[in-house]
Write a protein that holds these residues in place. Sequence first.
Motif, PDB file in Angstrom:
ATOM      1  N   SER B  10     -13.253  16.993 -32.727  1.00  0.00           N
ATOM      2  CA  SER B  10     -12.631  16.656 -31.283  1.00  0.00           C
ATOM      3  C   SER B  10     -11.731  15.285 -31.313  1.00  0.00           C
ATOM      4  N   SER B  11     -12.112  14.502 -31.993  1.00  0.00           N
ATOM      5  CA  SER B  11     -11.454  12.999 -31.737  1.00  0.00           C
ATOM      6  C   SER B  11     -10.046  13.506 -32.451  1.00  0.00           C
ATOM      7  N   SER B  14      -8.047  15.240 -29.865  1.00  0.00           N
ATOM      8  CA  SER B  14      -7.728  14.488 -28.591  1.00  0.00           C
ATOM      9  C   SER B  14      -6.490  13.578 -29.269  1.00  0.00           C
ATOM     10  N   ARG B  15      -6.429  13.188 -30.453  1.00  0.00           N
ATOM     11  CA  ARG B  15      -5.402  12.258 -30.802  1.00  0.00           C
ATOM     12  C   ARG B  15      -4.109  13.217 -30.886  1.00  0.00           C
ATOM     13  N   VAL B  18      -2.722  13.425 -27.570  1.00  0.00           N
ATOM     14  CA  VAL B  18      -2.086  12.290 -27.191  1.00  0.00           C
ATOM     15  C   VAL B  18      -0.695  11.911 -27.790  1.00  0.00           C
ATOM     16  N   TYR B  21       2.351  13.152 -26.456  1.00  0.00           N
ATOM     17  CA  TYR B  21       3.345  12.583 -25.534  1.00  0.00           C
ATOM     18  C   TYR B  21       3.472  10.981 -25.956  1.00  0.00           C
ATOM     19  N   THR B  22       2.675  10.402 -26.736  1.00  0.00           N
ATOM     20  CA  THR B  22       3.058   9.256 -26.946  1.00  0.00           C
ATOM     21  C   THR B  22       3.786   8.578 -28.247  1.00  0.00           C
ATOM     22  N   ARG B  23       3.634   9.249 -29.133  1.00  0.00           N
ATOM     23  CA  ARG B  23       4.387   8.925 -30.218  1.00  0.00           C
ATOM     24  C   ARG B  23       5.456   9.993 -30.643  1.00  0.00           C
ATOM     25  N   SER B  24       6.805   9.549 -30.847  1.00  0.00           N
ATOM     26  CA  SER B  24       7.676  10.275 -30.988  1.00  0.00           C
ATOM     27  C   SER B  24       7.599  10.757 -32.235  1.00  0.00           C
ATOM     28  N   PHE B 202      19.939 -12.112 -37.292  1.00  0.00           N
ATOM     29  CA  PHE B 202      19.621 -11.215 -36.187  1.00  0.00           C
ATOM     30  C   PHE B 202      20.225  -9.966 -36.182  1.00  0.00           C
ATOM     31  N   LEU B 214      14.856   3.289 -35.380  1.00  0.00           N
ATOM     32  CA  LEU B 214      15.114   3.917 -34.046  1.00  0.00           C
ATOM     33  C   LEU B 214      15.831   5.096 -33.820  1.00  0.00           C
ATOM     34  N   GLN B 217      15.982   7.362 -30.977  1.00  0.00           N
ATOM     35  CA  GLN B 217      15.093   6.953 -29.684  1.00  0.00           C
ATOM     36  C   GLN B 217      15.846   6.106 -29.178  1.00  0.00           C
ATOM     37  N   TYR B 221      15.782   6.439 -25.356  1.00  0.00           N
ATOM     38  CA  TYR B 221      15.147   5.727 -24.516  1.00  0.00           C
ATOM     39  C   TYR B 221      15.618   4.272 -24.215  1.00  0.00           C
ATOM     40  N   MET B 222      16.907   3.955 -24.614  1.00  0.00           N
ATOM     41  CA  MET B 222      17.473   2.437 -24.575  1.00  0.00           C
ATOM     42  C   MET B 222      18.903   2.599 -23.992  1.00  0.00           C
ATOM     43  N   PRO B 224      21.770   3.079 -21.558  1.00  0.00           N
ATOM     44  CA  PRO B 224      22.107   3.284 -20.343  1.00  0.00           C
ATOM     45  C   PRO B 224      23.200   4.311 -19.930  1.00  0.00           C
TER      46      PRO B 224
END
Lengths: 103, 469
Positions: B10-11, B14-15, B18, B21-24, B202, B214, B217, B221-222, B224
């Motif tokens: 079950s865990s 559920s993972r 989740v 939705y949360t990890r691409s 940098f 990324l 992504q 997601y970034m 504009p």
Amino acid sequence: MTATDSRQPSSRARPVIQRLAAILWPSFIWAGVASMVLFAFADPVDLHAISFPDWQLSRTAGYSIGFLMFWSVTAASSFGTWLLLRDRKVLNQQHQQPTDPSN
Amino acid sequence: MSATDTQHHSSDDSRQVVELYTRSEKIYPREVQGRYARLRAATVWLLLGLYYLLPWISVHGQQLVLFDLPARKFYVFGMVFWPQDFILLTGLLLLAAFGLFFVTALAGRLWCGYACPQTVWTEVFIWLERLAEGPAAKRRKRDRGPWTADKAWRKIAKHSLWLVFALWTGFTFVGFFTPITELADKVLRFQTSGWESFWIVFYSFATWGNAGFLREQVCKYMCPYARFQSAMFDDNTLIISYDQARGEPRGSRSRKLAHAELADNKLGDCIDCTLCVQVCPTGIDIRQGLQYECIACAACIDVCDDVMRRMDYPTGLIRYTTQNAIDNKPSKIIRPRILLYTLLLLVIMTGWVTVASQRAPVMLDVMRDRNALYRELSDGQVENSFLLRVMNRSNQAQEFTITASGLAGLNIFGDATVKLESGELGSLPITLRAPRSGIKVRNDIVFTVQAVSQPELTIQETSRFIGPR
């Protein structure tokens, strides 16, 4: 519902990297714009003379410090926006006891 | 099943939910060949070639493109801009913005697919990745498998390649803002200043993270532009679209029956091979219609055309088209939106050229000697050294005289004239002396450069004469 579920983030939560990116990236752009406008009119050498003349600071250091200061402010603002926009479900889930009352 | 088994199960479940939705999910875009892939490879070479080589090109000892922040001077193809020319920079940014709007309204997200730095550097990072780790299918399999010596050295090789390329990118970036030959010299002797090192690292880190990890992504997601580009779209904008009427109902079939099935009207042209999904760098299915994630890279067109040719069907099941063309209506190129953008572009361009051409015909740039603030001489005078850079922007050779004023008894020690060809930039060391009495710590002075034969060709710049405390 299992106990595992209540500890999981809501399906609406975004991964850390996306949250970081959404906060750091737009603030980076606007910090860049702000730096361009500021330094078009003010020479870092002059700002140096009226602020901390005893420190050894080159122009490059002046530009860099100016940009990083702008970035920290814009990022702080983005962070505030993110805090306020968080979904109520996420907030409520954080306050929930480990045992789900629905069990 | 034992209790532990059930719990474990079950865990896990559920993972998975989740994560959905949360990890691409990491995307392994399949390699693609075709005319649009070749076009993108060409633009990658062109744009990155410009990026990496431009700072190395010098004319008359002056770096052709140099946004010299330490000196507050911006050299762009023989033109010199100053912070005072800020309005011109604003004009250029406006031109870039409206240029992008214009292209978007006309041809959709061409920028994203071929020219965006994110696309261009990601492309190179994927080439390097392929060099070290092989094609997409092998990479996926190896990533899911256990760690082996082979996997380890391939990963090390990939990251080494990425690291070198990223550092070179960061170095080049800083080379646009500080003279690159001096910078290279400093890098080779490990003598870059703290801030130079910081910005090299940098920018390298940003390249490595954006292009290596990324990737799509950033677009999803970034970016504009991805969020507002649809505002420029209308039914006449060039888009990449799947021809639903021709493709559906989709379904696999044997090549022998390819045409028989069609004749029976049982199946459309889409053989549901899912290659268009496999090559998509943002992991979408173009057959579901236009989506904001689509960066219009046309990889799906290339791969689908190839499949269509192998099936002996006409190409273009996925193609560049317009919404009107799909709806069997005529597509218009000239429309109010396009005319408006064209007009705005023309107005800004005209304004820019007018302002730029009316700038002073002589340029003067005063730099203080960086080594010594001042020197006290035995005869009671104080001496300051400057480097004057004079550019003759008039269209004939000129002789200029240099004078300095603003301080009692201020005099120039040594030669104060310079002969310059049209367009020539001259560097002139100037030593100023003034009596010790009456000198403050900081004294504002004015340099005047005047042409001998044409006194109206003159320019002034203020600087500072430093005295002892």
